[in-house]
Design a protein around this motif. Structure first.
Motif, short mmCIF file in Angstrom:
data_model
loop_
_atom_site.label_atom_id
_atom_site.label_comp_id
_atom_site.label_asym_id
_atom_site.label_seq_id
_atom_site.Cartn_x
_atom_site.Cartn_y
_atom_site.Cartn_z
N TRP A 134 0.45 0.40 -12.04
CA TRP A 134 0.01 0.34 -10.64
C TRP A 134 0.32 1.68 -9.98
O TRP A 134 1.29 2.36 -10.33
CB TRP A 134 0.76 -0.75 -9.89
CG TRP A 134 0.28 -2.13 -10.11
CD1 TRP A 134 -0.77 -2.77 -9.50
CD2 TRP A 134 0.86 -3.11 -10.99
NE1 TRP A 134 -0.88 -4.06 -9.94
CE2 TRP A 134 0.11 -4.30 -10.85
CE3 TRP A 134 1.94 -3.09 -11.88
CZ2 TRP A 134 0.40 -5.45 -11.57
CZ3 TRP A 134 2.24 -4.23 -12.59
CH2 TRP A 134 1.47 -5.40 -12.44
N GLN A 135 -0.48 2.06 -9.00
CA GLN A 135 -0.27 3.30 -8.25
C GLN A 135 0.41 3.01 -6.93
O GLN A 135 0.08 2.05 -6.23
CB GLN A 135 -1.60 3.99 -7.99
CG GLN A 135 -1.50 5.25 -7.12
CD GLN A 135 -2.85 5.89 -6.85
OE1 GLN A 135 -3.70 5.97 -7.72
NE2 GLN A 135 -3.05 6.34 -5.61
N LEU A 136 1.35 3.87 -6.57
CA LEU A 136 1.99 3.84 -5.25
C LEU A 136 1.86 5.23 -4.65
O LEU A 136 2.39 6.20 -5.19
CB LEU A 136 3.46 3.43 -5.40
CG LEU A 136 4.34 3.50 -4.14
CD1 LEU A 136 3.82 2.55 -3.07
CD2 LEU A 136 5.78 3.18 -4.48
N THR A 137 1.13 5.34 -3.55
CA THR A 137 0.92 6.63 -2.89
C THR A 137 2.02 6.88 -1.87
O THR A 137 2.31 6.00 -1.05
CB THR A 137 -0.45 6.66 -2.18
OG1 THR A 137 -1.48 6.34 -3.13
CG2 THR A 137 -0.72 8.04 -1.58
N GLY A 179 0.78 -1.23 0.00
CA GLY A 179 0.00 0.00 0.00
C GLY A 179 0.81 1.28 0.00
O GLY A 179 1.95 1.34 -0.46
N ALA A 180 0.18 2.35 0.53
CA ALA A 180 0.81 3.66 0.59
C ALA A 180 2.00 3.63 1.55
O ALA A 180 1.99 2.89 2.54
CB ALA A 180 -0.20 4.71 1.03
N VAL A 181 3.01 4.45 1.25
CA VAL A 181 4.22 4.46 2.08
C VAL A 181 4.58 5.90 2.44
O VAL A 181 4.23 6.83 1.72
CB VAL A 181 5.42 3.81 1.34
CG1 VAL A 181 5.13 2.35 1.04
CG2 VAL A 181 5.75 4.57 0.06
N ARG A 195 -2.77 4.51 5.52
CA ARG A 195 -3.54 3.75 6.50
C ARG A 195 -4.39 4.65 7.39
O ARG A 195 -5.57 4.36 7.65
CB ARG A 195 -2.60 2.89 7.37
CG ARG A 195 -3.35 2.02 8.38
CD ARG A 195 -2.38 1.22 9.25
NE ARG A 195 -3.07 0.55 10.34
CZ ARG A 195 -3.47 -0.71 10.33
NH1 ARG A 195 -3.26 -1.45 9.26
NH2 ARG A 195 -4.08 -1.24 11.38
N GLU A 196 -3.83 5.77 7.87
CA GLU A 196 -4.61 6.67 8.72
C GLU A 196 -5.84 7.18 8.00
O GLU A 196 -6.92 7.31 8.58
CB GLU A 196 -3.74 7.85 9.16
CG GLU A 196 -2.85 7.60 10.35
CD GLU A 196 -3.62 7.51 11.65
OE1 GLU A 196 -3.96 8.56 12.22
OE2 GLU A 196 -3.89 6.38 12.11
#
Length: 657
Positions: A121-124, A20-22, A443-444
Motif C-alpha cells: 500500500w502507498q502512504l503519501t 489517505g495522505a498525511v 487533500r488540497e
C-alpha cells in the motif's frame, strides 16, 4: 471481515488512521485483523520509507477490547520530510509465514493474502499546511484553443497572417494539415483567425455558462496554430493581438469574476524562434547559426548544427536545457522573467506543458517565483497518471508533495469516466480508481485536480461516448466527414448528460473544453480543434451544462464538502458530499444509473442523518430518510442530485468508504 483469515482495508479509519495522505511527522496507526490473528505467534509491518529504506515495525494485539486479540496494531511516524512510504504485513503462524498486502490492481483499499512478498500500500507524506487559492479550487474552468474560438475583428479580418500559412475561407471549414507526403512534416500551418478580441467579446457568454477560470492554450508568438513551438516568450502572437489586448482581456475577465491561466511551454522552443532561429526569421543571433549565440547553451546539439535534441524527435521543437543558468534566469529568476512578466500583466497562473520533462528543481524554482510575484497564483502540471507515484526518466517525481505543483490535469478521472459510461468498467471498479486518487493525493491537491473530460490532445468526448469507429483504420477524408449516426449520437448525449452531472458534483475543478457544451464532435488532432459552432449550438446540451454549473456554483458542498462513496453496482454509483460552516451546512447525495433499460434500487445507511427532506435539484422531487437509511430507485439513464440542510457544529473529517 473477521471471517477473512487476514484483513486490512486502507480506506477504513479503524484499520488505517488517518485516512489517505498525511503531513510530515504525523503518527500513523495500522491495524490487521482476521481469524488467523488470535493464534498468531508474531506480526509485523514491513515499511519502506523513501530516503530511509526498509524497516520492520512490530505489531501487538489490541488488549482489553471486544476484538479478543483478533486485531493487532502498530504505530509509527510516517516521515519527517515529504516522500512516500510503502507497507505490507507479515504474520508468523503455526501454519507458516503469511503475507498480506495491496490488491492485485494496486488501487488501495481491501488487501489480499499471499504466500510471498505482496504488493504494498502507498502512504503519501506531504509538507504541512499546503494551500491552494480558493478562487481556483472553487471555480469552474473553460479551456480555449485561441485560433478556433472566435474572431473578434470586424468582418472576420485576419490580422498579421504568417508567411506561407494557409487561411480558411470560412469559419466553419474543417481543419486539415498540409503535410509533406514523404516525411509527414507540416508544409503550411492553417489558421481560422480566432483571437484575444474574440475571447473578450465572448466573456458574457462564458459568464452565463458559470465559468470563473479561463485556461488558454499558448498565446505567444509562434509559427504554428497550436503555438507549442514558441518563437518569442515575451510577445503575444500578432495574429491573436498585442500585450495591451492581453491586459484588456485580463481586466475585463476579472471584472466578470474570471481569471486567466496561461500555457507555459518550457521544455522546448520552436526552431523558428528568436532563440534557435533555424529558419532565419528573426534578427537575433540564434543558437542554430553560431556557438557564440547567447542562446547556444539553451540547447543540446549532437552534431552541430543539424543534429540536436528535440521533443519526441520533431525537429521544429528543439529541447531546452532547463537547468542552464541563463535559460533559468530568463524564464524564472530575472525581474522581468517570463513567469513574472505575464503574472504582472494580469495572468493568475500557469499550466506547465509536459511537466514530466521539466526537472523537479526547475518546477520548484518556478513555483517560488510565482508565489513571490503573486501569492494567490496557481501552478498546474500536465501529468497523465497518478501524480504522486509518477516515474519519469527513471526518477520518482515530487509534484504534489507541497513545493511544486498546486494541481495536475486529472487524466485518470477522464479515463475512469469514459470506461464507466461506455460500460467497460462497473460502478465498483470505477469507484476503486477514484478512491485510489483520493487516498494517494494530499487533500488540497485532490480538491484542486483539473477534472477534464475533453482536451486539445484527445478525441472529442461525444465522439468517444458514441463509440465511433477506431480512427486508425480510417482515411483523412473519412475522418473529416464522419459524424455519429443518430442512434449513436443520442446515446452519446444521454451519457454526456450523466457524465457532466458527475463531473460538476465531484471534488476538484471541473473543466469544459471549448465547444463540448455545444455538442461538438471530432477525432484526434486536428479534428478535435474545429472552430466553435456559433449559432449552431446544441441548445438542449448547452442548457444542461448551464443547469449543472449553476448547481455547482450555487452550493459550497460541491466544491468544499467531504466526499464519501455511498453505493456502487454494475451500473450505478452514488456518493455523498457534506459541508458545514459554523452550525449550518449541506448534505448532498449524487446517484446515477447508466443502464439504458433497467432501473436500479438500493438502500444504504447514510454517513450523516438529517430530518429535513432531500430535494432533487434536477426534478424538484423529495426523498425522506428512514432514520439513517436512504432508499433510492433510479430510472434508466438518470441522475439525482439530492440536497438537504444540516444543523450541526462541525463535519467529520476524512470521510471514506
Amino acid at each position: 471481515m473477521m471471517r477473512d483469515q487476514l484483513y486490512h482495508h486502507s480506506h477504513q479509519p479503524f484499520y488505517r488512521s488517518p485516512f489517505g495522505a498525511v503531513p510530515v511527522s504525523r503518527e500513523v496507526t495500522l491495524r490487521l485483523g482476521g481469524t488467523l490473528m488470535p493464534t498468531a505467534a508474531k506480526a509485523s509491518v514491513r515499511l519502506w520509507r523513501e530516503g530511509l529504506g526498509e524497516e520492520i515495525i512490530a505489531m501487538s494485539p489490541i488488549e482489553g477490547s471486544e476484538t479478543a486479540k483478533a486485531v493487532w496494531e502498530a504505530r509509527f511516524i510516517a516521515l519527517k520530510k515529504p516522500g512516500l512510504v510503502w507497507y505490507y504485513f507479515v504474520v508468523e503462524h503455526e501454519e507458516g509465514v503469511r503475507y498480506y498486502g495491496n490488491n492485485s490492481q494496486r488501487l488501495g483499499g481491501l488487501g489480499q493474502m499471499q504466500m510471498e512478498a505482496p504488493y504494498s500500500w502507498q502512504l503519501t507524506v506531504h509538507r504541512d499546511q499546503m494551500h491552494v487559492p480558493a478562487w481556483y479550487k472553487e471555480g469552474i474552468m473553460y479551456q480555449i484553443f485561441p485560433d478556433r474560438f472566435y474572431n473578434g475583428l470586424s468582418r472576420n479580418k485576419i490580422r498579421s497572417p504568417k508567411k506561407n500559412s494557409f487561411l480558411y475561407g470560412h469559419w466553419e471549414d474543417d481543419p486539415v494539415y498540409v503535410k509533406d507526403p514523404v516525411t509527414g512534416s507540416i508544409l503550411r500551418w492553417d489558421f481560422h483567425g480566432g483571437n484575444l478580441e474574440g475571447i473578450i467579446e465572448k466573456l458574457p457568454y462564458l459568464q452565463s455558462l458559470g465559468i470563473s477560470i479561463l485556461y488558454l492554450n499558448p498565446i505567444f508568438e509562434a509559427a504554428s496554430n497550436h503555438r507549442y513551438d514558441t518563437g518569442d516568450y515575451k510577445k503575444i502572437d500578432p495574429m491573436l493581438g498585442s500585450e495591451a489586448t492581453f491586459e484588456t482581456l485580463c481586466q475585463k475577465a476579472e471584472a466578470l469574476g474570471m481569471r486567466i491561466i496561461l500555457d507555459g511551454v518550457f521544455s522546448h522552443t520552436g526552431s523558428d524562434s528568436r532563440y534557435f532561429n533555424r529558419e532565419g526569421n528573426y534578427a537575433t543571433l540564434g543558437a542554430y547559426h553560431s556557438k557564440n549565440s547567447p542562446y547556444f547553451p539553451w540547447y543540446r546539439f549532437k552534431n552541430y548544427p543539424e543534429e540536436y535534441d528535440c521533443w519526441w524527435g520533431i525537429d521544429n521543437m528543439p529541447n531546452t536545457n532547463e537547468m542552464e543558468h541563463s535559460f533559468r534566469s530568463f524564464i524564472i529568476d530575472d525581474e522581468d522573467s517570463v513567469i513574472r512578466r505575464w503574472l504582472r500583466k494580469g495572468a493568475a497562473g500557469w499550466r506547465l506543458d509536459v511537466a514530466d520533462e521539466l526537472p523537479d528543481p526547475f518546477i520548484r524554482e518556478l513555483r517560488q517565483a510565482m508565489k513571490e510575484t503573486n501569492p494567490e497564483s496557481v501552478l498546474i502540471g500536465e501529468v497523465w497518471e497518478d501524480a504522486t507515484n509518477k516515474v519519469a526518466y527513471g526518477e520518482r517525481r515530487e509534484y504534489l508533495l507541497g513545493d511544486e505543483l498546486d494541481a495536475v490535469m486529472n487524466y485518470p478521472f477522464r479515463e475512469a469516466m469514459i470506461r464507466f459510461f461506455t460500460e467497460k468498467d462497473s460502478g465498483a471498479e470505477t469507484a476503486m480508481q477514484l478512491m485510489s486518487l483520493y487516498e494517494n493525493y494530499p487533500r488540497e491537491a485532490f480538491y484542486s485536480c483539473m477534472n477534464l473530460v475533453g482536451s486539445h490532445d484527445r478525441t472529442r468526448i461525444l465522439t468517444v461516448l458514441g463509440e465511433a469507429p477506431d480512427e486508425a483504420g480510417m482515411g483523412t477524408q473519412e475522418k473529416i466527414q464522419y459524424r455519429l449516426p443518430k442512434k449513436k449520437r443520442r446515446r452519446a448525449e444521454r451519457r454526456f448528460y450523466l457524465l457532466t452531472a458527475f463531473q460538476m458534483t465531484f471534488p476538484g475543478v471541473p473543466v469544459i473544453y471549448y465547444g463540448d457544451e455545444a455538442g461538438m464532435e471530432g477525432f484526434s488532432d486536428p479534428l478535435n480543434r474545429r472552430t466553435f459552432p456559433w449559432g449552431s449550438e446544441n441548445q438542449a446540451l448547452l442548457n444542461w451544462f448551464k443547469k449543472m454549473t449553476a448547481i455547482r456554483n450555487g452550493h459550497e458542498v460541491f466544491s468544499k464538502g467531504d466526499w464519501q462513496l455511498l453505493s456502487t453496482g454494475e451500473n450505478h454509483i452514488a456518493f455523498t458530499r457534506c459541508f458545514c460552516s459554523g452550525d449550518e451546512g449541506e448534505l448532498a447525495v449524487v446517484a446515477l444509473n447508466r443502464h439504458e433499460k433497467q432501473s436500479v434500487v438500493f438502500q444504504e445507511k447514510m454517513p450523516r442523518s438529517t430530518e429535513a427532506p432531500l430535494t432533487d435539484l434536477i426534478s424538484g422531487s423529495q426523498v425522506i430518510l428512514e432514520g439513517e437509511w436512504l432508499t433510492l430507485e433510479l430510472a434508466p439513464q438518470t441522475v439525482m442530485i439530492l440536497l438537504a440542510p444540516l444543523k450541526t457544529t462541525a463535519c467529520e473529517d476524512d470521510k471514506v468508504v
